[in-house]
Scaffold this motif. Structure first.
Motif, PDB file in Angstrom:
ATOM      1  N   ALA A 143       0.829  -1.213   0.000  1.00 39.24           N
ATOM      2  CA  ALA A 143       0.000   0.000   0.000  1.00 39.24           C
ATOM      3  C   ALA A 143       0.861   1.261   0.000  1.00 39.24           C
ATOM      4  CB  ALA A 143      -0.939   0.002   1.208  1.00 39.24           C
ATOM      5  N   GLU A 144       1.921   1.279   0.801  1.00 39.45           N
ATOM      6  CA  GLU A 144       2.769   2.481   0.825  1.00 39.45           C
ATOM      7  C   GLU A 144       3.601   2.593  -0.449  1.00 39.45           C
ATOM      8  OE1 GLU A 144       5.813   2.637   3.860  1.00 39.45           O
ATOM      9  OE2 GLU A 144       5.925   0.454   3.969  1.00 39.45           O
ATOM     10  N   CYS A 145       3.912   1.462  -1.078  1.00 37.05           N
ATOM     11  CA  CYS A 145       4.626   1.507  -2.351  1.00 37.05           C
ATOM     12  C   CYS A 145       3.726   2.091  -3.441  1.00 37.05           C
ATOM     13  CB  CYS A 145       5.095   0.106  -2.734  1.00 37.05           C
ATOM     14  SG  CYS A 145       6.260   0.078  -4.114  1.00 37.05           S
ATOM     15  N   VAL A 146       2.456   1.722  -3.425  1.00 36.07           N
ATOM     16  CA  VAL A 146       1.497   2.286  -4.382  1.00 36.07           C
ATOM     17  C   VAL A 146       1.351   3.790  -4.146  1.00 36.07           C
ATOM     18  CG1 VAL A 146      -0.930   2.324  -5.058  1.00 36.07           C
ATOM     19  CG2 VAL A 146       0.237   0.129  -4.752  1.00 36.07           C
ATOM     20  N   ASP A 193       6.010   1.032 -16.360  1.00 38.39           N
ATOM     21  CA  ASP A 193       7.417   1.417 -16.302  1.00 38.39           C
ATOM     22  C   ASP A 193       8.212   0.448 -15.438  1.00 38.39           C
ATOM     23  OD1 ASP A 193       8.589   3.665 -17.699  1.00 38.39           O
ATOM     24  OD2 ASP A 193       9.388   4.305 -15.761  1.00 38.39           O
ATOM     25  N   ASP A 194       7.627   0.051 -14.312  1.00 36.76           N
ATOM     26  CA  ASP A 194       8.295  -0.886 -13.417  1.00 36.76           C
ATOM     27  C   ASP A 194       8.428  -2.268 -14.062  1.00 36.76           C
ATOM     28  OD1 ASP A 194       8.526   1.095 -11.541  1.00 36.76           O
ATOM     29  OD2 ASP A 194       6.979   0.324 -10.203  1.00 36.76           O
ATOM     30  N   LEU A 195       7.430  -2.677 -14.820  1.00 38.31           N
ATOM     31  CA  LEU A 195       7.536  -3.948 -15.550  1.00 38.31           C
ATOM     32  C   LEU A 195       8.665  -3.874 -16.576  1.00 38.31           C
ATOM     33  CD1 LEU A 195       3.738  -4.697 -16.089  1.00 38.31           C
ATOM     34  CD2 LEU A 195       5.323  -6.056 -14.705  1.00 38.31           C
ATOM     35  N   HIS A 210      17.318  -5.828 -16.797  1.00 35.69           N
ATOM     36  CA  HIS A 210      17.012  -5.949 -15.364  1.00 35.69           C
ATOM     37  C   HIS A 210      17.544  -4.746 -14.584  1.00 35.69           C
ATOM     38  CE1 HIS A 210      17.361 -10.471 -16.430  1.00 35.69           C
ATOM     39  NE2 HIS A 210      16.086 -10.129 -16.480  1.00 35.69           N
ATOM     40  N   SER A 211      17.432  -3.559 -15.179  1.00 36.38           N
ATOM     41  CA  SER A 211      18.053  -2.367 -14.593  1.00 36.38           C
ATOM     42  C   SER A 211      17.564  -2.083 -13.176  1.00 36.38           C
ATOM     43  CB  SER A 211      17.812  -1.153 -15.490  1.00 36.38           C
ATOM     44  OG  SER A 211      16.427  -0.903 -15.660  1.00 36.38           O
ATOM     45  N   ASP A 212      16.285  -2.289 -12.904  1.00 34.61           N
ATOM     46  CA  ASP A 212      15.758  -1.996 -11.567  1.00 34.61           C
ATOM     47  C   ASP A 212      16.203  -3.023 -10.528  1.00 34.61           C
ATOM     48  OD1 ASP A 212      14.537   0.259 -12.463  1.00 34.61           O
ATOM     49  OD2 ASP A 212      12.489  -0.496 -12.346  1.00 34.61           O
ATOM     50  N   LEU A 213      16.597  -4.208 -10.994  1.00 33.35           N
ATOM     51  CA  LEU A 213      17.020  -5.250 -10.058  1.00 33.35           C
ATOM     52  C   LEU A 213      18.479  -5.092  -9.651  1.00 33.35           C
ATOM     53  CD1 LEU A 213      15.294  -8.363 -11.688  1.00 33.35           C
ATOM     54  CD2 LEU A 213      14.450  -6.931  -9.820  1.00 33.35           C
ATOM     55  N   ARG A 214      19.264  -4.443 -10.500  1.00 32.71           N
ATOM     56  CA  ARG A 214      20.694  -4.271 -10.205  1.00 32.71           C
ATOM     57  C   ARG A 214      20.906  -3.632  -8.837  1.00 32.71           C
ATOM     58  NH1 ARG A 214      23.919   0.072 -10.663  1.00 32.71           N
ATOM     59  NH2 ARG A 214      22.286   1.225 -11.762  1.00 32.71           N
ATOM     60  N   SER A 215      20.154  -2.568  -8.551  1.00 30.12           N
ATOM     61  CA  SER A 215      20.296  -1.851  -7.287  1.00 30.12           C
ATOM     62  C   SER A 215      19.261  -2.290  -6.255  1.00 30.12           C
ATOM     63  CB  SER A 215      20.174  -0.346  -7.524  1.00 30.12           C
ATOM     64  OG  SER A 215      18.925  -0.049  -8.136  1.00 30.12           O
ATOM     65  N   LYS A 217      16.045  -2.279  -6.443  1.00 27.01           N
ATOM     66  CA  LYS A 217      14.990  -1.268  -6.343  1.00 27.01           C
ATOM     67  C   LYS A 217      13.667  -1.929  -5.953  1.00 27.01           C
ATOM     68  CE  LYS A 217      12.973   2.541  -9.016  1.00 27.01           C
ATOM     69  NZ  LYS A 217      13.491   3.603  -8.136  1.00 27.01           N
ATOM     70  N   LYS A 218      12.964  -1.325  -5.001  1.00 31.11           N
ATOM     71  CA  LYS A 218      11.681  -1.874  -4.550  1.00 31.11           C
ATOM     72  C   LYS A 218      10.558  -1.249  -5.379  1.00 31.11           C
ATOM     73  CE  LYS A 218      13.228  -3.127   0.057  1.00 31.11           C
ATOM     74  NZ  LYS A 218      14.610  -2.623  -0.012  1.00 31.11           N
ATOM     75  N   SER A 219      10.478  -1.700  -6.617  1.00 27.51           N
ATOM     76  CA  SER A 219       9.427  -1.249  -7.522  1.00 27.51           C
ATOM     77  C   SER A 219       8.133  -1.995  -7.195  1.00 27.51           C
ATOM     78  CB  SER A 219       9.842  -1.497  -8.974  1.00 27.51           C
ATOM     79  OG  SER A 219      10.028  -2.882  -9.204  1.00 27.51           O
TER      80      SER A 219
END
Length: 307
Positions: A143-146, A193-195, A210-215, A217-219
């Motif tokens: 919920a807070e991520c949304v 965008d997150d997908l 997998h750019s968001d996974l490298r760091s 990121k909690k997408s």
């Protein structure tokens, strides 16, 4: 803009190369100004009258991108090095600040324009702050991520639509409906965008695989997976809670785990629901002319885009 800031901005927008020579690089999707112009026409106004507002929202969007790239340490955007990677972090941050100041200057004068855009910037900054704080936490809820994504992306896209309606002469009620249309569309846009940040084709997105996974990121798809209560979600948590970037093989495995835990399907389904909700708000605004069809087309593109 001052020459030093103009040079960085021109590079970021794709108009010049790093040496200041004319270039034709990818300048982005310009979704937000398109929505501003179309919403002005949808309430019976003209695109010409809405042009300063459209430019302002695009400048604000790029202010946020310049800062975002520095904070995330992203090395590429739109198939070439990010501005901070070329000119330095401090210079890129200052160029972003200059774009924000120019945006507000464009809307100065009578009317609610500056207030609407300033509120959106405050929401955007709050969303970005939450996004950064999530990197240090292992207990982020869905919920807070949304809510973070709604502030980070939904607020400015909502303001883009509301501003268009206001400068187009629409009533407060119609502007509110179009703002809600944009807000829901913006959250759907962020989900997609997150997908793409996990499964997008680097040749199309201009970002590494997998750019968001490298760091780590909690997408949104990642947090949906982490909070799923599944075995895959538990394995993903073990990977994500390491105090280092993920290696190549780990990123591949993390993407598999997000999908196995249901994060990918949840994000797809929620994005589709949000587009339906956005279209209901658009219909309630009683849009007129060809702009109504163009706005519906843009809404449809949000969930089918590949970059």
């Amino acid at each position: 803009m001052p020459d030093s800031m103009a040079r960085i901005a021109a590079y970021h927008f794709g108009w010049e190369d790093a040496e200041g020579e004319p270039a034709r690089a990818d300048g982005g999707k310009v979704l937000r100004p398109a929505l501003t112009l179309l919403c002005a026409e949808a309430v019976g106004g003209t695109a010409q009258a809405a042009l300063p507002a459209a430019v302002a929202v695009e400048l604000v969007h790029n202010f946020s991108l310049l800062h975002d790239d520095v904070m995330d340490g992203d090395l590429t955007r739109r198939h070439r090095p990010t501005a901070w990677n070329v000119f330095g972090a401090g210079a890129a941050i200052l160029a972003g600040d200059a774009l924000l100041a120019r945006a507000l200057e464009l809307l100065a004068g009578p009317g609610e324009g500056v207030a609407v855009l300033s509120r959106a910037v405050l929401e955007l900054v709050e969303g970005q702050s939450s996004d950064m704080s999530f990197e240090r936490r292992s207990d982020v809820g869905l919920a807070e991520c949304v809510q973070m994504a709604d502030r980070k992306t939904g607020a400015l896209i909502g303001a883009s639509c509301g501003l268009g309606a206001l400068v187009g002469g629409g009533s407060a009620e119609r502007a509110a409906r179009l703002t809600a249309f944009g807000h829901r569309l913006g959250l759907a846009f962020q989900l997609v965008d997150d997908l793409l940040g996990i499964w997008g084709d680097p040749a199309t997105t201009g970002k590494a695989a997998h750019s968001d996974l490298r760091s780590r990121k909690k997408s949104l798809p990642v947090v949906a997976a982490l909070t799923s209560g599944t075995a895959a979600g538990g394995e993903l948590a073990a990977l994500y809670h390491q105090d280092r970037p993920l290696g190549d093989a780990e990123r591949v495995r993390a993407a598999e785990l997000v999908e196995a835990a249901g994060g990918r399907e949840w994000a797809r389904a929620r994005a589709a629901e949000l587009v339906d909700e956005a279209l209901a708000e658009l219909d309630a605004s009683r849009p007129v002319g060809a702009a109504a069809d163009h706005l519906r087309d843009l809404a449809g593109l949000v969930t089918t885009r590949d970059h």
